[in-house]
Design a protein around this motif. Structure first.
Motif, PDB file in Angstrom:
ATOM      1  N   LYS A  82     -86.391 -12.557 -76.103  1.00 35.80           N
ATOM      2  CA  LYS A  82     -85.470 -13.372 -75.299  1.00 35.80           C
ATOM      3  C   LYS A  82     -85.002 -14.597 -76.092  1.00 35.80           C
ATOM      4  CE  LYS A  82     -87.775 -12.057 -70.987  1.00 35.80           C
ATOM      5  NZ  LYS A  82     -88.453 -12.553 -69.758  1.00 35.80           N
ATOM      6  N   ALA A  83     -84.767 -14.409 -77.390  1.00 36.39           N
ATOM      7  CA  ALA A  83     -84.387 -15.542 -78.243  1.00 36.39           C
ATOM      8  C   ALA A  83     -83.009 -16.082 -77.884  1.00 36.39           C
ATOM      9  CB  ALA A  83     -84.412 -15.121 -79.717  1.00 36.39           C
ATOM     10  N   GLU A  84     -82.133 -15.249 -77.320  1.00 36.87           N
ATOM     11  CA  GLU A  84     -80.777 -15.688 -76.987  1.00 36.87           C
ATOM     12  C   GLU A  84     -80.711 -16.397 -75.644  1.00 36.87           C
ATOM     13  OE1 GLU A  84     -81.544 -12.657 -77.948  1.00 36.87           O
ATOM     14  OE2 GLU A  84     -80.573 -12.414 -79.903  1.00 36.87           O
ATOM     15  N   THR A  85     -81.804 -16.430 -74.901  1.00 33.51           N
ATOM     16  CA  THR A  85     -81.803 -17.039 -73.579  1.00 33.51           C
ATOM     17  C   THR A  85     -82.325 -18.474 -73.659  1.00 33.51           C
ATOM     18  OG1 THR A  85     -84.051 -16.287 -73.040  1.00 33.51           O
ATOM     19  CG2 THR A  85     -82.232 -14.758 -72.610  1.00 33.51           C
ATOM     20  N   GLN A  86     -82.328 -19.148 -72.510  1.00 31.81           N
ATOM     21  CA  GLN A  86     -82.827 -20.510 -72.438  1.00 31.81           C
ATOM     22  C   GLN A  86     -84.350 -20.572 -72.405  1.00 31.81           C
ATOM     23  OE1 GLN A  86     -80.928 -23.235 -72.631  1.00 31.81           O
ATOM     24  NE2 GLN A  86     -79.053 -22.014 -72.767  1.00 31.81           N
ATOM     25  N   VAL A  87     -84.978 -19.409 -72.202  1.00 32.52           N
ATOM     26  CA  VAL A  87     -86.448 -19.392 -72.105  1.00 32.52           C
ATOM     27  C   VAL A  87     -87.014 -18.366 -73.088  1.00 32.52           C
ATOM     28  CG1 VAL A  87     -86.735 -20.287 -69.780  1.00 32.52           C
ATOM     29  CG2 VAL A  87     -86.136 -17.886 -70.081  1.00 32.52           C
ATOM     30  N   PRO A  88     -86.935 -18.634 -74.404  1.00 34.78           N
ATOM     31  CA  PRO A  88     -87.542 -17.707 -75.373  1.00 34.78           C
ATOM     32  C   PRO A  88     -89.041 -17.640 -75.157  1.00 34.78           C
ATOM     33  CG  PRO A  88     -86.956 -19.781 -76.419  1.00 34.78           C
ATOM     34  CD  PRO A  88     -86.371 -19.836 -75.039  1.00 34.78           C
ATOM     35  N   ALA A  89     -89.594 -16.477 -75.468  1.00 30.38           N
ATOM     36  CA  ALA A  89     -91.019 -16.283 -75.218  1.00 30.38           C
ATOM     37  C   ALA A  89     -91.635 -15.454 -76.334  1.00 30.38           C
ATOM     38  CB  ALA A  89     -91.229 -15.599 -73.865  1.00 30.38           C
ATOM     39  N   LEU A  90     -92.953 -15.409 -76.329  1.00 31.66           N
ATOM     40  CA  LEU A  90     -93.703 -14.560 -77.244  1.00 31.66           C
ATOM     41  C   LEU A  90     -94.300 -13.396 -76.464  1.00 31.66           C
ATOM     42  CD1 LEU A  90     -95.672 -17.106 -79.485  1.00 31.66           C
ATOM     43  CD2 LEU A  90     -93.684 -15.746 -80.130  1.00 31.66           C
ATOM     44  N   THR A 145     -86.669 -12.102 -87.282  1.00 28.90           N
ATOM     45  CA  THR A 145     -87.134 -13.489 -87.179  1.00 28.90           C
ATOM     46  C   THR A 145     -86.292 -14.406 -88.053  1.00 28.90           C
ATOM     47  OG1 THR A 145     -89.389 -12.672 -86.803  1.00 28.90           O
ATOM     48  CG2 THR A 145     -89.138 -14.993 -87.379  1.00 28.90           C
ATOM     49  N   ALA A 146     -85.942 -13.926 -89.259  1.00 27.89           N
ATOM     50  CA  ALA A 146     -85.067 -14.716 -90.135  1.00 27.89           C
ATOM     51  C   ALA A 146     -83.702 -14.913 -89.498  1.00 27.89           C
ATOM     52  CB  ALA A 146     -84.934 -14.012 -91.490  1.00 27.89           C
ATOM     53  N   GLU A 147     -83.209 -13.894 -88.812  1.00 25.88           N
ATOM     54  CA  GLU A 147     -81.919 -14.019 -88.125  1.00 25.88           C
ATOM     55  C   GLU A 147     -81.989 -15.058 -87.011  1.00 25.88           C
ATOM     56  OE1 GLU A 147     -78.740 -11.200 -85.632  1.00 25.88           O
ATOM     57  OE2 GLU A 147     -80.623 -10.377 -86.380  1.00 25.88           O
ATOM     58  N   ILE A 148     -83.094 -15.083 -86.277  1.00 20.56           N
ATOM     59  CA  ILE A 148     -83.265 -16.087 -85.222  1.00 20.56           C
ATOM     60  C   ILE A 148     -83.270 -17.488 -85.816  1.00 20.56           C
ATOM     61  CG2 ILE A 148     -84.866 -16.954 -83.479  1.00 20.56           C
ATOM     62  CD1 ILE A 148     -85.785 -14.078 -83.027  1.00 20.56           C
ATOM     63  N   ILE A 149     -83.958 -17.654 -86.948  1.00 16.38           N
ATOM     64  CA  ILE A 149     -83.989 -18.969 -87.605  1.00 16.38           C
ATOM     65  C   ILE A 149     -82.592 -19.374 -88.054  1.00 16.38           C
ATOM     66  CG2 ILE A 149     -84.848 -20.215 -89.621  1.00 16.38           C
ATOM     67  CD1 ILE A 149     -87.419 -18.637 -89.424  1.00 16.38           C
ATOM     68  N   GLU A 150     -81.864 -18.431 -88.650  1.00 19.14           N
ATOM     69  CA  GLU A 150     -80.515 -18.721 -89.137  1.00 19.14           C
ATOM     70  C   GLU A 150     -79.593 -19.138 -87.985  1.00 19.14           C
ATOM     71  OE1 GLU A 150     -76.933 -16.524 -91.687  1.00 19.14           O
ATOM     72  OE2 GLU A 150     -78.828 -15.501 -91.282  1.00 19.14           O
ATOM     73  N   GLN A 151     -79.667 -18.429 -86.883  1.00 22.61           N
ATOM     74  CA  GLN A 151     -78.842 -18.782 -85.727  1.00 22.61           C
ATOM     75  C   GLN A 151     -79.227 -20.155 -85.187  1.00 22.61           C
ATOM     76  OE1 GLN A 151     -79.494 -15.511 -83.037  1.00 22.61           O
ATOM     77  NE2 GLN A 151     -78.083 -14.132 -84.106  1.00 22.61           N
ATOM     78  N   SER A 152     -80.518 -20.441 -85.154  1.00 20.07           N
ATOM     79  CA  SER A 152     -80.969 -21.742 -84.656  1.00 20.07           C
ATOM     80  C   SER A 152     -80.498 -22.867 -85.555  1.00 20.07           C
ATOM     81  CB  SER A 152     -82.503 -21.755 -84.551  1.00 20.07           C
ATOM     82  OG  SER A 152     -82.961 -20.759 -83.655  1.00 20.07           O
ATOM     83  N   VAL A 153     -80.542 -22.656 -86.876  1.00 21.62           N
ATOM     84  CA  VAL A 153     -80.080 -23.683 -87.814  1.00 21.62           C
ATOM     85  C   VAL A 153     -78.602 -23.971 -87.596  1.00 21.62           C
ATOM     86  CG1 VAL A 153     -79.626 -24.163 -90.245  1.00 21.62           C
ATOM     87  CG2 VAL A 153     -81.826 -23.226 -89.559  1.00 21.62           C
ATOM     88  N   SER A 154     -77.801 -22.933 -87.426  1.00 21.35           N
ATOM     89  CA  SER A 154     -76.376 -23.118 -87.203  1.00 21.35           C
ATOM     90  C   SER A 154     -76.117 -23.911 -85.920  1.00 21.35           C
ATOM     91  CB  SER A 154     -75.689 -21.749 -87.135  1.00 21.35           C
ATOM     92  OG  SER A 154     -74.311 -21.886 -86.852  1.00 21.35           O
ATOM     93  N   ARG A 155     -76.836 -23.580 -84.870  1.00 24.10           N
ATOM     94  CA  ARG A 155     -76.638 -24.285 -83.603  1.00 24.10           C
ATOM     95  C   ARG A 155     -77.151 -25.720 -83.666  1.00 24.10           C
ATOM     96  NH1 ARG A 155     -78.875 -19.189 -80.011  1.00 24.10           N
ATOM     97  NH2 ARG A 155     -77.066 -17.825 -80.331  1.00 24.10           N
ATOM     98  N   ILE A 156     -78.227 -25.942 -84.412  1.00 20.16           N
ATOM     99  CA  ILE A 156     -78.752 -27.304 -84.557  1.00 20.16           C
ATOM    100  C   ILE A 156     -77.765 -28.166 -85.333  1.00 20.16           C
ATOM    101  CG2 ILE A 156     -80.562 -28.676 -85.661  1.00 20.16           C
ATOM    102  CD1 ILE A 156     -82.513 -26.392 -84.956  1.00 20.16           C
ATOM    103  N   ASP A 157     -77.101 -27.596 -86.356  1.00 24.13           N
ATOM    104  CA  ASP A 157     -76.085 -28.343 -87.100  1.00 24.13           C
ATOM    105  C   ASP A 157     -74.929 -28.739 -86.190  1.00 24.13           C
ATOM    106  OD1 ASP A 157     -77.511 -28.228 -89.434  1.00 24.13           O
ATOM    107  OD2 ASP A 157     -76.477 -26.452 -90.213  1.00 24.13           O
ATOM    108  N   ILE A 158     -74.502 -27.817 -85.338  1.00 28.00           N
ATOM    109  CA  ILE A 158     -73.421 -28.133 -84.393  1.00 28.00           C
ATOM    110  C   ILE A 158     -73.867 -29.224 -83.424  1.00 28.00           C
ATOM    111  CG2 ILE A 158     -72.014 -27.194 -82.524  1.00 28.00           C
ATOM    112  CD1 ILE A 158     -72.086 -24.505 -83.957  1.00 28.00           C
ATOM    113  N   LEU A 159     -75.098 -29.124 -82.951  1.00 27.84           N
ATOM    114  CA  LEU A 159     -75.624 -30.136 -82.039  1.00 27.84           C
ATOM    115  C   LEU A 159     -75.700 -31.497 -82.715  1.00 27.84           C
ATOM    116  CD1 LEU A 159     -76.944 -30.918 -79.356  1.00 27.84           C
ATOM    117  CD2 LEU A 159     -79.131 -30.164 -80.304  1.00 27.84           C
TER     118      LEU A 159
END
Length: 325
Positions: A82-90, A145-159
């Motif tokens: 659920k990495a694309e949602t507001q509540v990612p989980a393990l 997992t690397a893709e999730i990190i890459e997407q998060s980095v891009s969104r953090i830069d925008i933020l």
């Protein structure tokens, strides 16, 4: 649901739990998604091993997550879902290597499994054994997992641009702007924390896998596991760096909130200082004493008003000259 995959990549969904007494030789992977107790007992009877239950997968003790029993290797890894949602989980996923077959037990739908199944036909024929499939599956999980990190980095830069950009100066005047950004930062902190926990779990699994005799017999799978472990190590370092950036962004956002609050407090403080002298003048001439010479002057009232204005303007100009306004 139980899905079995043959060495030719064809899949079979097992629905008849009473029709088979043994596992065909060409079955190399059995994927169990949210299995019921009857399904677990059926596969356990075919393979001759006790599969981990949902409660077993939640056990955090290393001895309960990585062990060898009755010739079968049992591994449990925590994967991000659920990495694309507001509540990612393990979600905890069990990997079992038994009789050169791979058995996976999971109670969620991590995207990495869908990607692996879609690319199953591209795996070379010589790598369609249980150990090789495990190595390839772990590689797919790490790539996801690397893709999730890459997407998060891009969104953090925008933020970060939204928080510190030129356009953000006007938007920060809105009381809800920075509060909304703080919630976004908390969401990214959550996903990065989940990723770091998952990478730590995968690192332990990969270290354990490389000690298994089945992997030593497969040079390609062993080399692949080594490469994947190096990827996990580099991703862990990168995730730690990103976590530091998220912490900085959180501290900086809180600092901006403090600056905005201090600016408001400064305005009220200066306003109180500016209006204090006129208040003093008005208080003096509002006293009810009988002998006050200025009360009998014809120009006394306009003079007091002028005095009040001057006493307010002079501090204001002084503050402007000092750069406090």
């Amino acid at each position: 649901m139980i899905t079995a995959y043959r060495s030719n990549c064809k899949s079979i969904e097992i629905t008849d739990l009473s029709g088979a007494t043994s596992v065909p030789d060409d079955i190399v992977w059995i994927d169990m998604v949210e299995p019921g107790r009857e399904e677990e007992a059926f596969i356990e009877g075919l393979l001759g091993v006790d599969l981990p239950t949902r409660e077993d997968l939640k056990d955090i003790e290393p001895s309960s997550r990585l062990y060898v029993e009755n010739g079968a290797a049992f591994m449990t890894a925590s994967l991000v879902c659920k990495a694309e949602t507001q509540v990612p989980a393990l979600t905890d996923v069990g990997f079992v290597l038994v009789k050169n077959r791979l058995v996976t037990v999971r109670y969620a739908q991590p995207k990495s499994f869908g990607l692996f199944i879609a690319a199953l036909h591209r795996i070379p024929d010589e790598m369609r054994s249980g150990a090789s499939l495990l190595a390839k599956l772990l590689e797919t999980i790490v790539d996801r997992t690397a893709e999730i990190i890459e997407q998060s980095v891009s969104r953090i830069d925008i933020l970060s641009t939204h928080v510190f950009g030129e356009r953000a100066k006007k938007m920060r005047r809105s009381s809800d702007f920075l509060e909304e950004k703080l919630r976004d930062i908390a969401g990214y902190h959550r996903i990065i924390s989940k990723v770091r926990d998952s990478l730590m779990s995968l690192s332990r699994v990969l270290t354990f896998v490389q000690t298994l005799p089945a992997l030593h017999e497969d040079r390609q799978a062993k080399e692949l596991c080594r490469n994947v472990q190096r990827d996990v190590q580099s991703l862990s370092e990168h995730a730690s760096f990103i976590a530091g950036n998220v912490t900085f962004l959180l501290d900086a956002s809180l600092g901006l909130i403090n600056i905005e609050q201090n600016a408001i407090i400064k305005i009220f403080s200066i306003a109180s200082v500016v209006f204090l002298p006129p208040t003093l003048v008005a208080s003096i001439y509002g006293m009810n004493f009988e002998h006050m010479p200025e009360l009998h002057l014809i120009l006394g009232y306009p003079a007091s008003l002028l005095f009040m204005v001057v006493s307010a303007v002079v501090p204001f100009l002084f503050f402007r000259w000092k750069g406090w306004l």
